[in-house]
Motif scaffolding. Sequence first.
Motif, PDB file in Angstrom:
ATOM      1  N   GLY A   1      -8.205   0.551   8.338  1.00 11.73           N
ATOM      2  CA  GLY A   1      -8.638   1.465   9.393  1.00 11.73           C
ATOM      3  C   GLY A   1      -8.804   2.911   8.979  1.00 11.73           C
ATOM      4  O   GLY A   1      -9.059   3.768   9.831  1.00 11.73           O
ATOM      5  N   GLY A   2      -8.630   3.203   7.688  1.00 11.89           N
ATOM      6  CA  GLY A   2      -8.850   4.563   7.208  1.00 11.89           C
ATOM      7  C   GLY A   2      -7.596   5.317   6.826  1.00 11.89           C
ATOM      8  O   GLY A   2      -7.674   6.307   6.082  1.00 11.89           O
ATOM      9  N   GLY A   3      -6.432   4.875   7.312  1.00  6.53           N
ATOM     10  CA  GLY A   3      -5.202   5.573   6.970  1.00  6.53           C
ATOM     11  C   GLY A   3      -4.867   5.488   5.491  1.00  6.53           C
ATOM     12  O   GLY A   3      -4.458   6.483   4.873  1.00  6.53           O
ATOM     13  N   PHE A   4      -5.045   4.322   4.923  1.00  5.24           N
ATOM     14  CA  PHE A   4      -4.757   4.108   3.503  1.00  5.24           C
ATOM     15  C   PHE A   4      -5.682   4.955   2.640  1.00  5.24           C
ATOM     16  O   PHE A   4      -5.239   5.650   1.713  1.00  5.24           O
ATOM     17  CB  PHE A   4      -4.927   2.622   3.201  1.00  5.24           C
ATOM     18  N   ALA A   5      -6.977   4.940   2.947  1.00  7.57           N
ATOM     19  CA  ALA A   5      -7.947   5.714   2.166  1.00  7.57           C
ATOM     20  C   ALA A   5      -7.694   7.209   2.267  1.00  7.57           C
ATOM     21  O   ALA A   5      -7.925   7.955   1.312  1.00  7.57           O
ATOM     22  CB  ALA A   5      -9.369   5.383   2.621  1.00  7.57           C
ATOM     23  N   ALA A   6      -7.195   7.651   3.409  1.00 11.26           N
ATOM     24  CA  ALA A   6      -6.895   9.074   3.570  1.00 11.26           C
ATOM     25  C   ALA A   6      -5.727   9.487   2.678  1.00 11.26           C
ATOM     26  O   ALA A   6      -5.703  10.601   2.150  1.00 11.26           O
ATOM     27  CB  ALA A   6      -6.574   9.377   5.033  1.00 11.26           C
ATOM     28  N   ALA A   7      -4.760   8.585   2.497  1.00 14.38           N
ATOM     29  CA  ALA A   7      -3.603   8.886   1.655  1.00 14.38           C
ATOM     30  C   ALA A   7      -3.901   8.713   0.177  1.00 14.38           C
ATOM     31  O   ALA A   7      -3.207   9.288  -0.670  1.00 14.38           O
ATOM     32  CB  ALA A   7      -2.429   7.990   2.046  1.00 14.38           C
ATOM     33  N   VAL A   8      -4.944   7.925  -0.136  1.00 17.32           N
ATOM     34  CA  VAL A   8      -5.337   7.652  -1.527  1.00 17.32           C
ATOM     35  C   VAL A   8      -6.830   7.953  -1.643  1.00 17.32           C
ATOM     36  O   VAL A   8      -7.673   7.049  -1.570  1.00 17.32           O
ATOM     37  CB  VAL A   8      -5.035   6.192  -1.917  1.00 17.32           C
ATOM     38  N   PRO A   9      -7.216   9.221  -1.791  1.00 18.33           N
ATOM     39  CA  PRO A   9      -8.632   9.594  -1.757  1.00 18.33           C
ATOM     40  C   PRO A   9      -9.488   8.913  -2.820  1.00 18.33           C
ATOM     41  O   PRO A   9     -10.705   8.785  -2.640  1.00 18.33           O
ATOM     42  CB  PRO A   9      -8.599  11.119  -1.980  1.00 18.33           C
TER      43      PRO A   9
ATOM     44  N   PRO B   1       0.828  -1.212   0.000  1.00 16.71           N
ATOM     45  CA  PRO B   1       0.000   0.000   0.000  1.00 16.71           C
ATOM     46  C   PRO B   1       0.859   1.258   0.000  1.00 16.71           C
ATOM     47  O   PRO B   1       2.029   1.229   0.399  1.00 16.71           O
ATOM     48  CB  PRO B   1      -0.780  -0.123   1.316  1.00 16.71           C
ATOM     49  N   TYR B   2       0.264   2.347  -0.446  1.00 20.26           N
ATOM     50  CA  TYR B   2       0.968   3.630  -0.416  1.00 20.26           C
ATOM     51  C   TYR B   2       1.007   4.155   1.013  1.00 20.26           C
ATOM     52  O   TYR B   2      -0.029   4.274   1.678  1.00 20.26           O
ATOM     53  CB  TYR B   2       0.263   4.641  -1.309  1.00 20.26           C
ATOM     54  N   ILE B   3       2.208   4.463   1.496  1.00 20.87           N
ATOM     55  CA  ILE B   3       2.390   5.075   2.809  1.00 20.87           C
ATOM     56  C   ILE B   3       3.120   6.393   2.591  1.00 20.87           C
ATOM     57  O   ILE B   3       4.235   6.414   2.057  1.00 20.87           O
ATOM     58  CB  ILE B   3       3.192   4.158   3.747  1.00 20.87           C
ATOM     59  N   PRO B   4       2.511   7.515   2.940  1.00 25.60           N
ATOM     60  CA  PRO B   4       3.127   8.823   2.668  1.00 25.60           C
ATOM     61  C   PRO B   4       4.498   8.963   3.327  1.00 25.60           C
ATOM     62  O   PRO B   4       4.802   8.338   4.344  1.00 25.60           O
ATOM     63  CB  PRO B   4       2.120   9.814   3.262  1.00 25.60           C
ATOM     64  N   ARG B   5       5.304   9.806   2.746  1.00 24.15           N
ATOM     65  CA  ARG B   5       6.653  10.074   3.238  1.00 24.15           C
ATOM     66  C   ARG B   5       6.621  10.649   4.648  1.00 24.15           C
ATOM     67  O   ARG B   5       5.888  11.588   4.941  1.00 24.15           O
ATOM     68  CB  ARG B   5       7.338  11.053   2.285  1.00 24.15           C
TER      69      ARG B   5
ATOM     70  N   ASP C   1       0.103 -12.792   2.611  1.00 24.42           N
ATOM     71  CA  ASP C   1       1.183 -11.951   2.094  1.00 24.42           C
ATOM     72  C   ASP C   1       2.070 -11.465   3.247  1.00 24.42           C
ATOM     73  O   ASP C   1       1.575 -11.039   4.291  1.00 24.42           O
ATOM     74  CB  ASP C   1       0.590 -10.762   1.341  1.00 24.42           C
ATOM     75  N   MET C   2       3.389 -11.503   3.041  1.00 24.93           N
ATOM     76  CA  MET C   2       4.333 -11.085   4.078  1.00 24.93           C
ATOM     77  C   MET C   2       4.186  -9.606   4.431  1.00 24.93           C
ATOM     78  O   MET C   2       4.472  -9.206   5.571  1.00 24.93           O
ATOM     79  CB  MET C   2       5.769 -11.358   3.625  1.00 24.93           C
ATOM     80  N   VAL C   3       3.761  -8.780   3.457  1.00 27.14           N
ATOM     81  CA  VAL C   3       3.539  -7.361   3.745  1.00 27.14           C
ATOM     82  C   VAL C   3       2.251  -7.190   4.538  1.00 27.14           C
ATOM     83  O   VAL C   3       2.220  -6.512   5.571  1.00 27.14           O
ATOM     84  CB  VAL C   3       3.491  -6.537   2.441  1.00 27.14           C
ATOM     85  N   TYR C   4       1.197  -7.824   4.076  1.00 26.96           N
ATOM     86  CA  TYR C   4      -0.116  -7.699   4.719  1.00 26.96           C
ATOM     87  C   TYR C   4      -0.088  -8.181   6.165  1.00 26.96           C
ATOM     88  O   TYR C   4      -0.804  -7.645   7.017  1.00 26.96           O
ATOM     89  CB  TYR C   4      -1.145  -8.485   3.907  1.00 26.96           C
ATOM     90  N   THR C   5       0.748  -9.197   6.449  1.00 27.82           N
ATOM     91  CA  THR C   5       0.808  -9.764   7.801  1.00 27.82           C
ATOM     92  C   THR C   5       1.873  -9.110   8.675  1.00 27.82           C
ATOM     93  O   THR C   5       2.096  -9.551   9.804  1.00 27.82           O
ATOM     94  CB  THR C   5       1.060 -11.282   7.724  1.00 27.82           C
ATOM     95  N   THR C   6       2.533  -8.077   8.176  1.00 24.02           N
ATOM     96  CA  THR C   6       3.466  -7.310   8.999  1.00 24.02           C
ATOM     97  C   THR C   6       2.676  -6.462  10.005  1.00 24.02           C
ATOM     98  O   THR C   6       1.672  -5.845   9.625  1.00 24.02           O
ATOM     99  CB  THR C   6       4.346  -6.420   8.116  1.00 24.02           C
ATOM    100  N   PRO C   7       3.073  -6.426  11.266  1.00 24.11           N
ATOM    101  CA  PRO C   7       2.312  -5.674  12.275  1.00 24.11           C
ATOM    102  C   PRO C   7       2.020  -4.244  11.848  1.00 24.11           C
ATOM    103  O   PRO C   7       2.898  -3.520  11.397  1.00 24.11           O
ATOM    104  CB  PRO C   7       3.239  -5.714  13.502  1.00 24.11           C
ATOM    105  N   GLY C   8       0.765  -3.871  11.983  1.00 18.12           N
ATOM    106  CA  GLY C   8       0.327  -2.511  11.692  1.00 18.12           C
ATOM    107  C   GLY C   8      -0.223  -2.305  10.298  1.00 18.12           C
ATOM    108  O   GLY C   8      -0.955  -1.327  10.052  1.00 18.12           O
ATOM    109  N   ILE C   9       0.098  -3.199   9.359  1.00 15.71           N
ATOM    110  CA  ILE C   9      -0.313  -2.977   7.969  1.00 15.71           C
ATOM    111  C   ILE C   9      -1.814  -3.202   7.787  1.00 15.71           C
ATOM    112  O   ILE C   9      -2.490  -2.406   7.109  1.00 15.71           O
ATOM    113  CB  ILE C   9       0.504  -3.874   7.024  1.00 15.71           C
ATOM    114  N   LYS C  10      -2.359  -4.269   8.355  1.00 13.95           N
ATOM    115  CA  LYS C  10      -3.801  -4.505   8.218  1.00 13.95           C
ATOM    116  C   LYS C  10      -4.589  -3.330   8.791  1.00 13.95           C
ATOM    117  O   LYS C  10      -5.588  -2.892   8.198  1.00 13.95           O
ATOM    118  CB  LYS C  10      -4.194  -5.797   8.938  1.00 13.95           C
ATOM    119  N   GLU C  11      -4.146  -2.844   9.944  1.00 12.29           N
ATOM    120  CA  GLU C  11      -4.841  -1.722  10.576  1.00 12.29           C
ATOM    121  C   GLU C  11      -4.774  -0.483   9.697  1.00 12.29           C
ATOM    122  O   GLU C  11      -5.760   0.278   9.586  1.00 12.29           O
ATOM    123  CB  GLU C  11      -4.216  -1.432  11.948  1.00 12.29           C
ATOM    124  N   TYR C  12      -3.627  -0.256   9.062  1.00 16.94           N
ATOM    125  CA  TYR C  12      -3.482   0.895   8.173  1.00 16.94           C
ATOM    126  C   TYR C  12      -4.381   0.755   6.947  1.00 16.94           C
ATOM    127  O   TYR C  12      -5.059   1.718   6.550  1.00 16.94           O
ATOM    128  CB  TYR C  12      -2.022   1.022   7.740  1.00 16.94           C
TER     129      TYR C  12
END
Length: 331
Positions: A282-290, A131-135, A268-279
């Motif tokens: 949980g709304g963080g991803f959608a906020a970064a990708v409107p 997923p896209y995670i802002p700088r 997926d190894m990325v999806y199962t990394t702590p914090g990624i599912k929540e991001y």
Amino acid sequence: MEGIDHRMVSVNGITMHIAENGPKDGPLVLLLHGFPDFWYTWRHQISALSSLDYRTVAPDLRGYGDSDSPESFSEYTCLNVVGDLIALLDSVAGDQEKVFLVGHDWGAIIGWFLCLFRPEKIKGFVCLSVPYIPRNPSVKPVQWFRAVFGDDYYVCRFQEPGKIDGQFARADLRSLLRNIFTGRPLGPSILPKNNPFGENPNPTCENIEFPTWFSKKDLDFYASKFDKTRFTGGLNYYRAIDLSWELTAPWTGAKIQVPMKFMTGDFDMVYTTPGIKEYIHGGGFAAAVPNLQEIVVTEDAGHFVNQEKHQEVTAHINDFFTKLQNKNQSF
């Protein structure tokens, strides 16, 4: 593979190999691979999407396959690689002002940067795995990874030129590639210094039954390429992470505005990394990708979901791009 054309294209100071198929006047789909991979990861999508009248183009990104591999990791920043792709699109897109984009793993990361830098060129983006995670302007990425996951986190282990390259070189290539593609390690990915690829890699891996989606023929083809190129080109993307972070300071706080669909496997190894599912959920991803239209978590699938569940992934790609072309349809 039959029906797929191959050629070399001069782009951004390097020579790039591309695999392509489909009608020349069809909507162009650019397929971007990740680590450790090359165009072949999209073999199913190239054929299936071309049969649906898309024109598919899958490059070997710099450092991979039959494309050039610059020596210095400083030539693998997001600006270098996006520059390659802009030049490639100028060469192959013809009269099409916008193209469709699909990216997996590092191909997804480069896809995010392409959407960030040149959104006017992209009709829609199907992103697989990352997923896209802002700088974060407060800390460099490698420093953050080391603080959170430790020195043996794979990104940290990949930083020192030559060291991990040698460990890759000493490993049994066929066993290593098979484990990478068919294994399902849950994240975060840790590579112990003395034994990064697991105990006693099995050199007789061909005696073990292959999964239906990854055959001995597939392993043969991957091994034939990485036996020549090895892994340094791909590792250089990780070594350029902090440099890319420095170069993208002007985009701090920027959001991705391109219409986007995200897909991942539930193992997926990325999806199962702590914090990624929540991001992601949980709304963080959608906020970064409107303009995020849909999130798809594919059951019983690992990191290489585009290969493992290729029919399902192709159907989702076609559905998303069809709806973008027919704007009266709802997502």
